[in-house]
Design an enzyme around this catalytic site. Sequence first.
Site, PDB file in Angstrom:
ATOM      1  N   SER A  68      -0.227 -36.594  -6.355  1.00  0.00           N
ATOM      2  CA  SER A  68      -0.622 -36.187  -7.286  1.00  0.00           C
ATOM      3  C   SER A  68      -0.315 -35.075  -8.211  1.00  0.00           C
ATOM      4  CB  SER A  68      -1.710 -35.139  -6.918  1.00  0.00           C
ATOM      5  OG  SER A  68      -2.400 -35.972  -6.136  1.00  0.00           O
ATOM      6  N   LYS A 113      -0.577 -35.868 -11.839  1.00  0.00           N
ATOM      7  CA  LYS A 113      -1.929 -34.683 -12.645  1.00  0.00           C
ATOM      8  C   LYS A 113      -0.530 -33.849 -13.305  1.00  0.00           C
ATOM      9  CE  LYS A 113      -5.044 -36.588  -9.827  1.00  0.00           C
ATOM     10  NZ  LYS A 113      -4.581 -36.364  -8.609  1.00  0.00           N
ATOM     11  N   SER A 127      -7.920 -31.855  -8.323  1.00  0.00           N
ATOM     12  CA  SER A 127      -7.223 -32.919  -8.133  1.00  0.00           C
ATOM     13  C   SER A 127      -8.048 -34.257  -8.483  1.00  0.00           C
ATOM     14  CB  SER A 127      -5.647 -32.834  -6.797  1.00  0.00           C
ATOM     15  OG  SER A 127      -5.434 -33.910  -6.774  1.00  0.00           O
ATOM     16  N   LYS A 169       0.369 -27.421  -8.748  1.00  0.00           N
ATOM     17  CA  LYS A 169      -0.268 -28.219  -8.045  1.00  0.00           C
ATOM     18  C   LYS A 169       0.278 -28.978  -7.490  1.00  0.00           C
ATOM     19  CE  LYS A 169      -3.488 -31.757  -8.784  1.00  0.00           C
ATOM     20  NZ  LYS A 169      -3.491 -31.672  -7.433  1.00  0.00           N
TER      21      LYS A 169
END
Length: 389
Positions: free
Chosen positions: A66, A69, A126, A228
């Site tokens: 992720s 992202k 997320s 993140k």
Amino acid sequence: MILLKNLSVLLFFSLLIATTPANAENAEITTPAAPTIAASGYILMNYNTGKVLAENNADVKLAPASLTKIMAVYVVFREIANGHLHLDDLVTISQKAWETPGSRMFVEVGNQVKVEDLLKGVIIQSGNDASVALAEHIAGDESTFANMMNQHAERLGMKNSHFEDSNGLPIDNHYTTARDLALLTQALIKEFPDYYRWFSQKEFTFNNIVQHNRNQLLSRDQTVDGVKTGFTDAAGYCLVASALRNDMRLISVVMGASSPNARANENQNLLNYGFRFFESHKLYQGKTQLAEARIWKGDSKNIPVGLAEDLYASIPRGHYADLKASLTIDKKITAPVKEGTKLGTVNVTLKDEVVSSKDLIALKSVEQGNIFQRLYDSAMMMLEKSDGQ
């Protein structure tokens, strides 16, 4: 070469140097080695200077999970900045977005959701479904959006990255590196400080469902304000973090850790190391005159020169007084010169090693002078040339 001791900042340098013990100038700079980090790859970078303070396998191509992202969100921010998208635009949720597996925002197929809510769903929760919904809304389909991600990656100098989707679910030919993620994060924070604050948000409620940010450092360390997390079986546990202490911002990237706690601990270790053993200083203000240069054949005899943006130096802690700066201006600058044209260089050194360097630019345009000014300066340039022979 012109020493900048007539400038206020360098006067301060001179005062510091004057109070430094005689043997300090020759003292060897010793900084402890970075802590051992249990991860597939990692990097610690100073945000303002881009100086790397610690790294291992930073250019090895790894599955980002992720962390993908971060780039997806960056592309959305760019679309907003360019006027192609607005935070209150409504996005219709497709069947594909709704069916996307993994972590979810829990959007419903056929519903319309604001871009701002979807962004928070990506950043804080997320949500893979939110990532796909944004990608489809902007580019028509996820594959085209991935092409946009790759174009921005190339522009930012992310030399070892390639994206195939918007969320980081496992797929062939989808990879990045710790260094590339640090560069991306640096660009995101610099270009979009107002939106970056969402990365520090600890929870977000959508559809009456409260979900918490998986970045454990937001609760452990009040100086951490992003960025993140990511996890897949292939990628392991990953975290990009950033912290600001005493006007010094660091970015850490850890990829392939063994657990959620491990990725948080290893990032914390890197950040603590960087803040303990290094310091960062803004030495010169951008768009501010540092000197005047002689310009020939122009409607003015002089042209102000300075920097396009602020100049920072990142150095081992305790060596601020050892910094020296010099300015080199091009010879025989001839009009016309446009604002922003490179006319020289500012170098900052520590123990004869360049620690920061930026182009010296024209702070205003100077047009060509009239016929009499040009003839006079041509004669003067010929006299200077003959005197120098």
